[in-house]
Design a protein around this motif. Structure first.
Motif, PDB file in Angstrom:
ATOM      1  N   GLY A  29      44.528 -43.506  98.085  1.00 50.20           N
ATOM      2  CA  GLY A  29      45.745 -42.956  97.504  1.00 50.20           C
ATOM      3  C   GLY A  29      46.996 -43.697  97.941  1.00 50.20           C
ATOM      4  N   ILE A  30      47.080 -44.026  99.224  1.00 50.47           N
ATOM      5  CA  ILE A  30      48.239 -44.785  99.704  1.00 50.47           C
ATOM      6  C   ILE A  30      48.260 -46.168  99.058  1.00 50.47           C
ATOM      7  CG2 ILE A  30      49.326 -45.839 101.724  1.00 50.47           C
ATOM      8  CD1 ILE A  30      48.263 -43.533 103.391  1.00 50.47           C
ATOM      9  N   GLY A  31      47.077 -46.793  98.964  1.00 56.86           N
ATOM     10  CA  GLY A  31      47.007 -48.113  98.357  1.00 56.86           C
ATOM     11  C   GLY A  31      47.501 -48.123  96.919  1.00 56.86           C
ATOM     12  N   VAL A  32      47.120 -47.083  96.166  1.00 58.72           N
ATOM     13  CA  VAL A  32      47.563 -47.003  94.770  1.00 58.72           C
ATOM     14  C   VAL A  32      49.036 -46.634  94.686  1.00 58.72           C
ATOM     15  CG1 VAL A  32      47.256 -45.750  92.596  1.00 58.72           C
ATOM     16  CG2 VAL A  32      45.251 -46.456  93.908  1.00 58.72           C
ATOM     17  N   SER A  33      49.458 -45.651  95.501  1.00 61.00           N
ATOM     18  CA  SER A  33      50.818 -45.121  95.377  1.00 61.00           C
ATOM     19  C   SER A  33      51.880 -46.061  95.944  1.00 61.00           C
ATOM     20  CB  SER A  33      50.914 -43.765  96.075  1.00 61.00           C
ATOM     21  OG  SER A  33      50.658 -43.875  97.470  1.00 61.00           O
ATOM     22  N   ILE A  34      51.494 -46.996  96.799  1.00 63.81           N
ATOM     23  CA  ILE A  34      52.459 -47.991  97.285  1.00 63.81           C
ATOM     24  C   ILE A  34      52.967 -48.855  96.131  1.00 63.81           C
ATOM     25  CG2 ILE A  34      52.551 -50.203  98.506  1.00 63.81           C
ATOM     26  CD1 ILE A  34      51.267 -48.996 100.839  1.00 63.81           C
ATOM     27  N   THR A  35      52.037 -49.225  95.251  1.00 62.45           N
ATOM     28  CA  THR A  35      52.385 -50.191  94.205  1.00 62.45           C
ATOM     29  C   THR A  35      52.652 -49.571  92.838  1.00 62.45           C
ATOM     30  OG1 THR A  35      50.017 -50.510  93.800  1.00 62.45           O
ATOM     31  CG2 THR A  35      51.098 -52.054  95.279  1.00 62.45           C
ATOM     32  N   ARG A  36      51.954 -48.457  92.500  1.00 62.10           N
ATOM     33  CA  ARG A  36      52.027 -47.929  91.134  1.00 62.10           C
ATOM     34  C   ARG A  36      53.456 -47.649  90.672  1.00 62.10           C
ATOM     35  NH1 ARG A  36      47.995 -45.510  88.274  1.00 62.10           N
ATOM     36  NH2 ARG A  36      46.691 -47.024  89.375  1.00 62.10           N
ATOM     37  N   PRO A  37      54.330 -47.013  91.487  1.00 58.08           N
ATOM     38  CA  PRO A  37      55.685 -46.750  90.983  1.00 58.08           C
ATOM     39  C   PRO A  37      56.514 -48.003  90.752  1.00 58.08           C
ATOM     40  CG  PRO A  37      55.165 -45.328  92.863  1.00 58.08           C
ATOM     41  CD  PRO A  37      54.111 -46.394  92.810  1.00 58.08           C
ATOM     42  N   PHE A 183      45.412 -55.015 102.123  1.00 55.53           N
ATOM     43  CA  PHE A 183      44.910 -54.678 103.459  1.00 55.53           C
ATOM     44  C   PHE A 183      44.338 -53.261 103.490  1.00 55.53           C
ATOM     45  CE2 PHE A 183      45.681 -52.651 107.581  1.00 55.53           C
ATOM     46  CZ  PHE A 183      44.906 -53.463 108.401  1.00 55.53           C
ATOM     47  N   LEU A 184      44.981 -52.323 102.829  1.00 55.66           N
ATOM     48  CA  LEU A 184      44.489 -50.946 102.804  1.00 55.66           C
ATOM     49  C   LEU A 184      43.110 -50.851 102.160  1.00 55.66           C
ATOM     50  CD1 LEU A 184      47.776 -49.046 101.907  1.00 55.66           C
ATOM     51  CD2 LEU A 184      46.457 -48.793 104.008  1.00 55.66           C
ATOM     52  N   PHE A 185      42.885 -51.609 101.107  1.00 56.38           N
ATOM     53  CA  PHE A 185      41.575 -51.563 100.465  1.00 56.38           C
ATOM     54  C   PHE A 185      40.514 -52.290 101.287  1.00 56.38           C
ATOM     55  CE2 PHE A 185      43.969 -50.200  96.733  1.00 56.38           C
ATOM     56  CZ  PHE A 185      43.131 -49.209  96.253  1.00 56.38           C
ATOM     57  N   VAL A 186      40.919 -53.254 102.103  1.00 60.73           N
ATOM     58  CA  VAL A 186      39.979 -53.839 103.063  1.00 60.73           C
ATOM     59  C   VAL A 186      39.568 -52.777 104.079  1.00 60.73           C
ATOM     60  CG1 VAL A 186      39.735 -55.525 104.927  1.00 60.73           C
ATOM     61  CG2 VAL A 186      40.809 -56.203 102.777  1.00 60.73           C
ATOM     62  N   ALA A 187      40.523 -51.936 104.494  1.00 67.10           N
ATOM     63  CA  ALA A 187      40.206 -50.840 105.413  1.00 67.10           C
ATOM     64  C   ALA A 187      39.241 -49.841 104.762  1.00 67.10           C
ATOM     65  CB  ALA A 187      41.490 -50.133 105.844  1.00 67.10           C
ATOM     66  N   VAL A 188      39.448 -49.548 103.478  1.00 66.15           N
ATOM     67  CA  VAL A 188      38.518 -48.660 102.758  1.00 66.15           C
ATOM     68  C   VAL A 188      37.128 -49.280 102.719  1.00 66.15           C
ATOM     69  CG1 VAL A 188      37.995 -47.622 100.511  1.00 66.15           C
ATOM     70  CG2 VAL A 188      40.346 -47.639 101.361  1.00 66.15           C
ATOM     71  N   LEU A 189      37.063 -50.576 102.479  1.00 66.52           N
ATOM     72  CA  LEU A 189      35.785 -51.288 102.475  1.00 66.52           C
ATOM     73  C   LEU A 189      35.060 -51.106 103.801  1.00 66.52           C
ATOM     74  CD1 LEU A 189      33.934 -53.453 101.013  1.00 66.52           C
ATOM     75  CD2 LEU A 189      35.285 -55.161 102.225  1.00 66.52           C
ATOM     76  N   ALA A 190      35.787 -51.233 104.909  1.00 62.31           N
ATOM     77  CA  ALA A 190      35.177 -51.089 106.234  1.00 62.31           C
ATOM     78  C   ALA A 190      34.696 -49.657 106.465  1.00 62.31           C
ATOM     79  CB  ALA A 190      36.190 -51.485 107.309  1.00 62.31           C
ATOM     80  N   ILE A 191      35.469 -48.680 106.031  1.00 65.82           N
ATOM     81  CA  ILE A 191      35.066 -47.277 106.203  1.00 65.82           C
ATOM     82  C   ILE A 191      33.799 -46.976 105.422  1.00 65.82           C
ATOM     83  CG2 ILE A 191      35.733 -44.891 105.695  1.00 65.82           C
ATOM     84  CD1 ILE A 191      38.638 -45.767 106.246  1.00 65.82           C
ATOM     85  N   VAL A 192      33.745 -47.425 104.184  1.00 62.32           N
ATOM     86  CA  VAL A 192      32.556 -47.185 103.364  1.00 62.32           C
ATOM     87  C   VAL A 192      31.343 -47.878 103.965  1.00 62.32           C
ATOM     88  CG1 VAL A 192      31.517 -47.613 101.101  1.00 62.32           C
ATOM     89  CG2 VAL A 192      33.882 -46.817 101.253  1.00 62.32           C
ATOM     90  N   PHE A 193      31.542 -49.088 104.436  1.00 61.34           N
ATOM     91  CA  PHE A 193      30.417 -49.850 104.998  1.00 61.34           C
ATOM     92  C   PHE A 193      29.842 -49.176 106.235  1.00 61.34           C
ATOM     93  CE2 PHE A 193      28.680 -53.170 107.766  1.00 61.34           C
ATOM     94  CZ  PHE A 193      27.759 -53.761 106.911  1.00 61.34           C
ATOM     95  N   TRP A 194      30.709 -48.683 107.107  1.00 53.31           N
ATOM     96  CA  TRP A 194      30.255 -48.163 108.389  1.00 53.31           C
ATOM     97  C   TRP A 194      29.946 -46.671 108.366  1.00 53.31           C
ATOM     98  CZ3 TRP A 194      28.556 -51.505 111.719  1.00 53.31           C
ATOM     99  CH2 TRP A 194      29.117 -52.777 111.799  1.00 53.31           C
ATOM    100  N   ARG A 195      30.597 -45.895 107.499  1.00 50.33           N
ATOM    101  CA  ARG A 195      30.529 -44.451 107.628  1.00 50.33           C
ATOM    102  C   ARG A 195      29.878 -43.715 106.451  1.00 50.33           C
ATOM    103  NH1 ARG A 195      30.638 -42.550 112.313  1.00 50.33           N
ATOM    104  NH2 ARG A 195      31.426 -40.571 111.485  1.00 50.33           N
TER     105      ARG A 195
END
Length: 425
Positions: A29-37, A183-195
């Motif tokens: 959500g933060i990743g999308v909302s940072i840029t969408r507006p 960078f935020l979506f790289v963090a999401v990638l890491a969370i999905v991979f590990w958790r």
């Protein structure tokens, strides 16, 4: 008449792995909302798009999202674990937003962003499909409450994101904005991979998930889908052209744009958290009808607005409209296909994507030829259209869910057998 509410222990409502889902959804959500507006500002100021070109750009991106979500949603129910699809989606989102750092020509950016962000758009519906699938495996979990509460964290992200995006835009310009998003979506990638747990899809387990568009044979589903498309067409037009309306028609600042978006998202959170209990008592369709009415009031108010602060005052109506549409709307659609959460969430997501596509085209044409204010008049008509289509529908009861599910499954099995017979299998 006495009002009595049955309280359910919070521990029985939360999903296993709830914290991981909260973190992943919040970061998406933060990743999308940072840029969408600020995408419309980037398009006009950096790439030098006209209003019509901006509408076409967002439309083509919407088509990419529809095709990718449908394909990946079907795969997640038949062959591929949702974890792998989420990994691909997060990686594509990171690359897609990263492409805005280096590509500033219209056509190359259109092609690259359509492919990468189209595939990346599946991250959001797949996270909620995974949550719904988890809820179906735990008998004591309230699926509607779980979905609504998770959606509230996505709204929380929209409180943080626009304000953070405004700061990044002023301090580091668009390069800092898109680098942070990647960078935020790289963090999401890491969370999905590990958790995130890897689970075999329903097709491997022996279930027969229905095709996403087969469910459209039911009149009530079609009515709901048309209503959702109208909702998201109006929402897309508001999201895309509100920054331009505030800055160019009402002569507000970029900071005011971030404040409007953040206030709306902040108001959504308590509304979403209360919707789980209300939907159980009042039903989902009456709440959706009320949401469309609030949307119409917001758009009419924006049409009459003369000063930037008036847009802030109208955000209570906007927040109610969005909160009901996204939280109750998703759960309502998932009720149609309880055994195929990937396809159901993809179908719901596609009404969003189709609405964004239509909103981009329609909003671009109206803004180009009539002006930004008239965009809101059309949005009000769309909100009223959504209300009318929901009014023609009816409540979709559990017995009807089972009957529809059985009919669609048997139809898929019959089609498969016919194809095998034709192939000599």
């Amino acid at each position: 008449m006495r009002f009595r509410m049955r309280f359910v222990p919070l521990s029985s409502r939360l999903l296993p792995g709830y914290g991981t889902l909260v973190l992943a959804i919040t970061l998406v959500g933060i990743g999308v909302s940072i840029t969408r507006p600020y995408l419309s500002l980037f398009g006009t100021d950096v790439v030098h798009m006209s209003a019509a070109e901006l509408g076409l750009f967002m439309c083509v991106n919407g088509i990419g999202g529809i095709l990718a979500s449908t394909w990946l949603g079907r795969l997640s129910d038949l062959r591929v674990a949702k974890k792998y699809i989420m990994l691909v989606a997060a990686a594509c989102s990171a690359l897609g937003y990263g492409s805005f750092l280096v590509i500033h020509s219209y056509l190359p950016l259109l092609i690259v962003s359509t492919v990468l962000l189209g595939l990346g758009a599946s991250a959001f519906p797949q996270l909620f499909a995974y949550a719904r699938e988890t809820a179906s495996r735990v008998p004591d979990v309230d699926a509607t409450f779980a979905t609504s509460s998770l959606r509230s964290f996505f709204s929380l992200a929209w409180v943080i994101g626009p304000l953070l995006g405004s700061y990044l835009l002023q301090a580091y310009h668009f390069s800092g904005l898109f680098a942070a998003t990647a960078f935020l979506f790289v963090a999401v990638l890491a969370i999905v991979f590990w958790r995130i747990e890897r689970r075999p899809p329903a097709g491997i387990l022996g279930s027969q998930p229905v095709k996403s568009f087969a469910v459209l044979q039911n009149r009530h589903v079609v009515t709901a889908c048309v209503s959702y498309v109208a909702v998201y067409t109006a929402s897309s037009m508001n999201g895309l052209y509100m920054p331009l309306f505030v800055t160019k028609a009402l002569h507000g600042s970029d900071r005011m744009v971030g404040s409007v978006v953040a206030l709306s998202a902040g108001l959504e959170i308590p509304i979403i958290l209360g919707l789980g209990a209300l939907s159980a008592r009042l039903g989902k369709r009456p709440l959706l009808l009320f949401g469309s009415l609030c949307g119409a009031l917001y758009y009419v108010g924006a049409w009459f607005a003369q000063r930037p602060w008036e847009m802030l005052a109208l955000q209570l109506f906007c927040a109610t409209f969005i909160a009901i549409s996204v939280s109750i709307g998703m759960s309502y659609m998932q009720d149609f296909l309880p055994d195929a959460p990937g396809s159901a969430t993809a179908l719901y997501s596609n009404t969003n994507n189709l609405g964004q596509m239509l909103g981009s085209l329609l909003g671009g044409a109206i803004a180009q030829w009539a002006g930004y204010r008239e965009v809101y008049l059309v949005c009000a008509v769309l909100a009223a259209t959504s209300w009318l289509f929901l009014l023609r529908g009816k409540r979709f009861k559990a017995q009807e869910q089972k009957a529809l599910r059985a009919a669609l499954t048997s139809q898929d099995i019959e089609t498969t057998q016919t194809r095998r017979a034709a192939n000599g299998d």
